[in-house]
Design a protein around this motif. Structure first.
Motif, PDB file in Angstrom:
ATOM      1  N   VAL A   1       0.887  -1.220  -0.029  1.00 21.78           N
ATOM      2  CA  VAL A   1       0.024   0.022  -0.041  1.00 21.78           C
ATOM      3  C   VAL A   1       0.708   1.215   0.002  1.00 21.78           C
ATOM      4  O   VAL A   1       0.619   2.191  -0.711  1.00 21.78           O
ATOM      5  CB  VAL A   1      -0.933  -0.037   1.242  1.00 21.78           C
ATOM      6  N   ALA A   2       1.986   1.184   0.785  1.00 22.81           N
ATOM      7  CA  ALA A   2       2.694   2.419   0.768  1.00 22.81           C
ATOM      8  C   ALA A   2       3.342   2.612  -0.442  1.00 22.81           C
ATOM      9  O   ALA A   2       3.601   3.940  -1.065  1.00 22.81           O
ATOM     10  CB  ALA A   2       4.094   2.213   1.916  1.00 22.81           C
ATOM     11  N   ARG A   3       3.990   1.685  -1.137  1.00 23.14           N
ATOM     12  CA  ARG A   3       4.715   1.837  -2.501  1.00 23.14           C
ATOM     13  C   ARG A   3       3.746   2.232  -3.473  1.00 23.14           C
ATOM     14  O   ARG A   3       4.011   3.192  -4.472  1.00 23.14           O
ATOM     15  CB  ARG A   3       5.209   0.216  -2.869  1.00 23.14           C
ATOM     16  N   ALA A   4       2.465   1.586  -3.388  1.00 19.90           N
ATOM     17  CA  ALA A   4       1.301   2.019  -4.360  1.00 19.90           C
ATOM     18  C   ALA A   4       0.989   3.526  -4.049  1.00 19.90           C
ATOM     19  O   ALA A   4       0.588   4.065  -5.114  1.00 19.90           O
ATOM     20  CB  ALA A   4       0.003   1.213  -4.286  1.00 19.90           C
ATOM     21  N   MET A   5       0.796   3.888  -2.888  1.00 22.60           N
ATOM     22  CA  MET A   5       0.478   5.303  -2.731  1.00 22.60           C
ATOM     23  C   MET A   5       1.455   6.365  -3.231  1.00 22.60           C
ATOM     24  O   MET A   5       1.522   7.304  -4.011  1.00 22.60           O
ATOM     25  CB  MET A   5       0.179   5.566  -1.304  1.00 22.60           C
ATOM     26  N   ALA A   6       2.807   5.998  -3.062  1.00 21.63           N
ATOM     27  CA  ALA A   6       3.923   6.759  -3.769  1.00 21.63           C
ATOM     28  C   ALA A   6       4.098   6.673  -5.180  1.00 21.63           C
ATOM     29  O   ALA A   6       4.199   7.894  -5.680  1.00 21.63           O
ATOM     30  CB  ALA A   6       5.129   6.129  -3.122  1.00 21.63           C
ATOM     31  N   LEU A   7       3.610   5.637  -5.776  1.00 21.48           N
ATOM     32  CA  LEU A   7       3.451   5.628  -7.309  1.00 21.48           C
ATOM     33  C   LEU A   7       2.272   6.368  -7.812  1.00 21.48           C
ATOM     34  O   LEU A   7       2.554   6.993  -8.928  1.00 21.48           O
ATOM     35  CB  LEU A   7       3.449   4.149  -7.910  1.00 21.48           C
ATOM     36  N   LEU A   8       1.145   6.415  -7.118  1.00 19.30           N
ATOM     37  CA  LEU A   8      -0.068   7.017  -7.582  1.00 19.30           C
ATOM     38  C   LEU A   8       0.460   8.652  -7.396  1.00 19.30           C
ATOM     39  O   LEU A   8      -0.010   9.352  -8.387  1.00 19.30           O
ATOM     40  CB  LEU A   8      -1.118   6.793  -6.682  1.00 19.30           C
ATOM     41  N   ALA A   9       1.115   8.931  -6.245  1.00 22.71           N
ATOM     42  CA  ALA A   9       1.418  10.280  -6.022  1.00 22.71           C
ATOM     43  C   ALA A   9       2.407  10.865  -7.403  1.00 22.71           C
ATOM     44  O   ALA A   9       2.237  12.051  -7.842  1.00 22.71           O
ATOM     45  CB  ALA A   9       2.228  10.539  -4.824  1.00 22.71           C
ATOM     46  N   ARG A  10       3.393   9.908  -7.717  1.00 18.40           N
ATOM     47  CA  ARG A  10       4.222  10.003  -8.795  1.00 18.40           C
ATOM     48  C   ARG A  10       3.586  10.199 -10.128  1.00 18.40           C
ATOM     49  O   ARG A  10       4.150  11.392 -10.950  1.00 18.40           O
ATOM     50  CB  ARG A  10       5.371   8.938  -8.762  1.00 18.40           C
TER      51      ARG A  10
ATOM     52  N   ILE B   1       0.143   2.590 -15.718  1.00 19.75           N
ATOM     53  CA  ILE B   1       1.549   2.515 -15.449  1.00 19.75           C
ATOM     54  C   ILE B   1       2.106   2.497 -14.179  1.00 19.75           C
ATOM     55  O   ILE B   1       3.154   1.719 -13.897  1.00 19.75           O
ATOM     56  CB  ILE B   1       2.142   4.150 -16.223  1.00 19.75           C
ATOM     57  N   ALA B   2       1.225   2.949 -13.113  1.00 23.05           N
ATOM     58  CA  ALA B   2       1.781   2.996 -11.933  1.00 23.05           C
ATOM     59  C   ALA B   2       1.468   1.362 -11.522  1.00 23.05           C
ATOM     60  O   ALA B   2       2.398   0.913 -10.601  1.00 23.05           O
ATOM     61  CB  ALA B   2       0.769   3.727 -11.033  1.00 23.05           C
ATOM     62  N   ARG B   3       0.505   0.680 -11.817  1.00 22.05           N
ATOM     63  CA  ARG B   3       0.282  -0.558 -11.645  1.00 22.05           C
ATOM     64  C   ARG B   3       1.409  -1.410 -12.127  1.00 22.05           C
ATOM     65  O   ARG B   3       1.891  -2.492 -11.594  1.00 22.05           O
ATOM     66  CB  ARG B   3      -1.002  -1.128 -12.392  1.00 22.05           C
ATOM     67  N   ALA B   4       1.988  -1.117 -13.428  1.00 18.94           N
ATOM     68  CA  ALA B   4       3.239  -1.812 -13.803  1.00 18.94           C
ATOM     69  C   ALA B   4       4.377  -1.600 -13.411  1.00 18.94           C
ATOM     70  O   ALA B   4       5.163  -2.674 -13.030  1.00 18.94           O
ATOM     71  CB  ALA B   4       3.437  -1.404 -15.582  1.00 18.94           C
ATOM     72  N   LEU B   5       4.448  -0.457 -12.827  1.00 18.09           N
ATOM     73  CA  LEU B   5       5.670  -0.243 -11.793  1.00 18.09           C
ATOM     74  C   LEU B   5       5.532  -0.895 -10.414  1.00 18.09           C
ATOM     75  O   LEU B   5       6.615  -0.804  -9.612  1.00 18.09           O
ATOM     76  CB  LEU B   5       5.796   1.190 -11.534  1.00 18.09           C
ATOM     77  N   ALA B   6       4.480  -1.365  -9.994  1.00 13.03           N
ATOM     78  CA  ALA B   6       4.418  -1.740  -8.713  1.00 13.03           C
ATOM     79  C   ALA B   6       5.030  -3.057  -8.288  1.00 13.03           C
ATOM     80  O   ALA B   6       5.242  -3.480  -7.350  1.00 13.03           O
ATOM     81  CB  ALA B   6       2.867  -1.800  -8.258  1.00 13.03           C
ATOM     82  N   ILE B   7       5.207  -3.746  -9.413  1.00 14.42           N
ATOM     83  CA  ILE B   7       6.002  -5.046  -9.143  1.00 14.42           C
ATOM     84  C   ILE B   7       7.563  -4.792  -9.385  1.00 14.42           C
ATOM     85  O   ILE B   7       8.195  -5.482  -9.269  1.00 14.42           O
ATOM     86  CB  ILE B   7       5.687  -6.021 -10.320  1.00 14.42           C
TER      87      ILE B   7
END
Length: 265
Positions: A139-148, A172-178
């Motif tokens: 969740v923390a990583r996902a929120m950081a990516l969404l902010a990005r 794009i954020a979802r692809a980066l999440a892995i």
């Protein structure tokens, strides 16, 4: 004594580790051969843009790299590990394919977000349930990516309530999440209204600037010229011409490429 054949891009020793290498890739659908022996290389930090007309094999090439399509023959190496293929081109190990896909983030033309899940859930589903990442960390990583990508305030929204540009930025954020080794983009702006294209291209431009390895199928010629480190022009399942963007766009040698660039200008 005859002259030695000139070196090609693939013959030259890579300055950085190879992220993806394709040798002699072929793909047929029945009697129709869509890819007829394509070879390419993307080293870490490269942005390889693939251009060409409709039906040239661009999307099929990208889908073969992560085995959404099964190659007919050829050699695929991801992060230095060759994917073992049977004689008919099918992968010998499903486990190896799953591991290879975890190194590749894929962004599709039509977003492919799960419509019944929130944007935050779209980003955390695979890390938590496939990769075993603790939920709080995911969740923390996902929120950081969404902010990005400018979507932090849309975390609890469902895809239907986002514009096309917002959905593609979320994809794009979802692809980066892995945390992939390389990103694959299949015409990421083709389904967008013209006024939304820029916001998606800006995100991809930022990824290129930070050194993210990418293979990008695109019809945005200006963007490819500005962002790519290497451009490949596909025609009828073969690489007609390739090289630095300044060469392909500024001084194309192939008559077909000249005609193609004229048709899309």
């Amino acid at each position: 004594m005859g002259q030695a054949a000139p070196q090609t891009f693939l013959d030259l020793p890579p300055a950085r580790p190879e992220a993806i290498r394709i040798d002699g890739l072929r793909k047929s659908f029945g009697t129709i051969e869509v890819l007829r022996g394509v070879s390419l290389r993307a080293c870490e930090g490269d942005v390889v843009a693939i251009i060409g007309g409709s039906g040239s094999g661009k999307s099929t090439l990208l889908r073969c790299i992560n085995f959404l399509e099964t190659p007919t023959s050829g050699r695929i190496v991801i992060g230095g590990e060759e994917i073992v293929l049977r004689p008919d081109g099918t992968p010998a190990s499903r486990r190896q394919i799953e591991q290879a896909r975890r190194r590749l983030g894929m962004v599709f033309q039509q977003f492919n977000l799960w419509t019944h899940k929130t944007i935050l859930e779209n980003l955390t589903e695979v890390p938590v349930h496939v990769l075993g990442v603790p939920r709080a960390e995911a969740v923390a990583r996902a929120m950081a990516l969404l902010a990005r990508v400018g979507l932090a305030e849309k975390a609890e929204a469902y895809p239907a309530f986002l514009s096309g540009g917002q959905q593609q930025r979320a994809a794009i954020a979802r692809a980066l999440a892995i945390d992939p080794r390389a990103m694959l983009f299949d015409e990421p702006t083709s389904a967008l209204d013209p006024e939304l294209v820029g916001e998606v291209l800006n995100v991809i431009r930022d990824l290129a600037a930070e050194g993210r390895t990418m293979i990008l199928v695109t019809h945005e010629m200006k963007f490819a010229r500005e962002v790519a480190s290497h451009v490949i022009y596909l025609h009828n399942g073969l690489i007609e011409e390739q090289g630095p963007p300044a060469d392909l766009f500024g001084a194309p040698r192939s008559d077909r490429l000249k005609q193609f660039l004229k048709s899309v200008s």
